[in-house]
Design a protein around this motif. Structure first.
Motif, short mmCIF file in Angstrom:
data_model
loop_
_atom_site.label_atom_id
_atom_site.label_comp_id
_atom_site.label_asym_id
_atom_site.label_seq_id
_atom_site.Cartn_x
_atom_site.Cartn_y
_atom_site.Cartn_z
N ALA A 1 12.10 8.56 -4.08
CA ALA A 1 11.40 7.31 -3.82
C ALA A 1 10.55 7.38 -2.56
O ALA A 1 10.66 8.31 -1.75
CB ALA A 1 12.42 6.18 -3.68
N LYS A 2 9.69 6.35 -2.42
CA LYS A 2 8.93 6.12 -1.19
C LYS A 2 9.44 4.83 -0.58
O LYS A 2 9.83 3.90 -1.29
CB LYS A 2 7.44 5.92 -1.51
CG LYS A 2 6.65 7.18 -1.60
CD LYS A 2 5.16 6.86 -1.70
CE LYS A 2 4.36 8.17 -1.66
NZ LYS A 2 2.93 7.94 -1.55
N LYS B 1 11.56 -0.14 -1.32
CA LYS B 1 11.84 1.22 -1.80
C LYS B 1 11.32 1.31 -3.23
O LYS B 1 11.79 0.61 -4.13
CB LYS B 1 13.35 1.51 -1.75
CG LYS B 1 13.68 2.97 -2.08
CD LYS B 1 15.04 3.38 -1.55
CE LYS B 1 15.27 4.88 -1.68
NZ LYS B 1 16.52 5.33 -1.06
N ILE B 2 10.32 2.15 -3.42
CA ILE B 2 9.68 2.30 -4.72
C ILE B 2 10.07 3.66 -5.31
O ILE B 2 9.75 4.70 -4.74
CB ILE B 2 8.12 2.23 -4.60
CG1 ILE B 2 7.69 1.02 -3.77
CG2 ILE B 2 7.49 2.23 -5.99
CD1 ILE B 2 8.00 -0.32 -4.37
N PHE B 3 10.75 3.63 -6.44
CA PHE B 3 11.22 4.87 -7.07
C PHE B 3 10.07 5.58 -7.78
O PHE B 3 9.20 4.93 -8.36
CB PHE B 3 12.33 4.58 -8.08
CG PHE B 3 13.62 4.15 -7.42
CD1 PHE B 3 14.46 5.07 -6.80
CD2 PHE B 3 13.99 2.81 -7.40
CE1 PHE B 3 15.62 4.68 -6.18
CE2 PHE B 3 15.16 2.41 -6.79
CZ PHE B 3 15.99 3.33 -6.17
N ASP C 1 0.87 -1.18 0.00
CA ASP C 1 0.00 0.00 0.00
C ASP C 1 0.91 1.23 0.00
O ASP C 1 1.52 1.56 1.01
CB ASP C 1 -0.88 -0.03 1.25
CG ASP C 1 -1.87 1.14 1.28
OD1 ASP C 1 -1.73 2.07 0.45
OD2 ASP C 1 -2.77 1.12 2.14
N ILE C 2 1.01 1.89 -1.15
CA ILE C 2 1.97 3.00 -1.26
C ILE C 2 1.56 4.23 -0.45
O ILE C 2 2.36 5.14 -0.25
CB ILE C 2 2.24 3.39 -2.74
CG1 ILE C 2 0.94 3.77 -3.46
CG2 ILE C 2 2.96 2.28 -3.48
CD1 ILE C 2 1.16 4.31 -4.85
N SER C 3 0.32 4.26 0.04
CA SER C 3 -0.08 5.39 0.89
C SER C 3 0.45 5.20 2.31
O SER C 3 0.48 6.12 3.10
CB SER C 3 -1.61 5.53 0.91
OG SER C 3 -2.17 4.41 1.57
N ASN C 4 0.87 3.99 2.62
CA ASN C 4 1.32 3.66 3.97
C ASN C 4 2.86 3.70 4.04
O ASN C 4 3.50 2.75 4.47
CB ASN C 4 0.79 2.26 4.33
CG ASN C 4 1.05 1.92 5.78
OD1 ASN C 4 1.17 2.82 6.61
ND2 ASN C 4 1.15 0.64 6.07
N GLY D 1 5.90 -5.47 -15.89
CA GLY D 1 7.15 -6.24 -15.88
C GLY D 1 8.39 -5.38 -15.68
O GLY D 1 9.51 -5.89 -15.70
N LEU D 2 8.19 -4.09 -15.46
CA LEU D 2 9.33 -3.18 -15.28
C LEU D 2 9.78 -3.14 -13.82
O LEU D 2 8.96 -3.28 -12.90
CB LEU D 2 8.96 -1.77 -15.73
CG LEU D 2 8.61 -1.60 -17.21
CD1 LEU D 2 8.08 -0.18 -17.47
CD2 LEU D 2 9.82 -1.88 -18.10
N VAL D 3 11.08 -2.91 -13.62
CA VAL D 3 11.59 -2.75 -12.26
C VAL D 3 11.09 -1.41 -11.70
O VAL D 3 11.22 -0.38 -12.36
CB VAL D 3 13.14 -2.78 -12.24
CG1 VAL D 3 13.66 -2.46 -10.84
CG2 VAL D 3 13.66 -4.14 -12.69
N VAL D 4 10.53 -1.45 -10.49
CA VAL D 4 10.04 -0.21 -9.88
C VAL D 4 10.78 0.11 -8.58
O VAL D 4 10.63 1.20 -8.03
CB VAL D 4 8.52 -0.27 -9.61
CG1 VAL D 4 7.74 -0.27 -10.92
CG2 VAL D 4 8.16 -1.47 -8.74
#
Length: 310
Positions: free
Chosen positions: A34-35, A49-51, A23-26, A98-101
């Motif tokens: 990044a988050k 770690k999501i760029f 959950d990217i809001s958390n 399929g992309l690296v995130v």
């Protein structure tokens, strides 16, 4: 529902079949690039770690880190595992494109660890609610553990570069040290290709970098060794920077500690510097002779260069 991101856990060559939903809001932290989101996999705590924008350059660097990790990513104390580096462990792929995130790393316990400055700044140390953390033995523990982690990095040709107290977390009472923001390091892959650092912080810039107007991309081991020496000096000397001092009357000191370092204006040497005096709060006179000599080697060497120039 838009905040839920379905990701695949993979390696540099394989997307894998394991999936995780985050959950990217958390998020537990959000930066310019990044988050960071906490998650649990198989009962173990990790961070994703999501760029915001995982460029091919960013991805290649993460791959280099996954394929060439230091040996001491974590240490075990009384059966508890503590990360010593927030190092990438596995790539995270978007399940649909399929992309690296981003990547997966061990979660650093932010409740029981504190940035390094809490252990030498009197006001911050009060917030630790542990008066014993101010003891010299504790600070020596921290210096030793920090030096060991840096030494292990250097053996593989990796450098911190943006090396400062805010990027170093210390666990209270056990003094395990964790270096964070590792994807900002200067990293060497197994083929010998370097992925440089992009940042370096004021107060921790090696004098030769300032004097030579060196680009950040070219900084290496000497930058780390200088910054490490500054940090250890601060740990042992009430948080004072080694180039903080009182100017001789009629001498205008440069504005920043980095400029003073570049001119060799080190006031805590065994031989008194003619242009700058120690800060009255300094306890350097109580240091062991050997320690003072080591600090002289780290900081006073530029003084002789400056005197020769004049």
């Amino acid at each position: 529902m838009n905040n839920l991101l379905k990701l695949k856990l993979g390696t540099p060559v394989d997307q894998g079949s394991e999936t995780v939903t985050v959950d990217i809001s958390n998020s537990i932290g959000t930066g310019a690039q990044a988050k960071v989101i906490a998650l649990e996999i198989g009962g173990e705590k990790f961070a994703a770690k999501i760029f915001h924008n995982a460029t091919s350059q960013v991805v290649q660097k993460i791959i280099a880190m996954i394929e060439n990790p230091p040996s001491n990513l974590s240490t075990s104390i009384d059966g508890v595992e503590y990360p010593q580096l927030s190092w990438p462990l596995r790539l995270l792929y978007d399940s649909f494109s399929g992309l690296v995130v981003g990547y997966l790393m061990k979660l650093v316990d932010l409740k029981n660890s504190f940035t390094l400055d809490f252990f030498y700044d009197h006001n911050l140390r009060k917030k630790l609610s542990s008066p014993e953390e101010g003891a010299l033995s504790c600070r020596l523990d921290i210096a030793r553990n920090l030096s060991a982690v840096v030494s292990d990095l250097h053996r593989l040709g990796h450098y911190c570069i943006d090396f400062k107290p805010q990027n170093i977390r210390v666990f209270k009472s056990i003094h395990v040290v964790t270096l964070i923001d590792c994807d900002g390091f200067s990293v060497l892959d197994k083929a010998g290709i370097r992925y440089p650092a992009q940042l370096v912080s004021t107060d921790y810039i090696a004098p030769e970098a300032t004097n030579g107007h060196l680009p950040i991309e070219s900084l290496s081991e000497q930058q780390d060794l200088y910054a490490l020496a500054v940090i250890i000096f601060q740990l042992l000397n009430q948080g004072l920077h080694p180039f903080q001092g009182i100017p001789t009357p009629s001498y205008n000191l440069p504005a920043t500690n980095d400029e003073k370092a570049a001119r060799g204006l080190y006031p805590y040497g065994k031989t008194r510097h003619p242009l700058i005096s120690p800060n009255p709060q300094s306890i350097h006179r109580f240091f062991d002779n050997g320690i003072r000599e080591l600090f002289d080697k780290a900081f006073a060497y530029t003084s002789s260069l400056m005197h020769h120039r004049h």
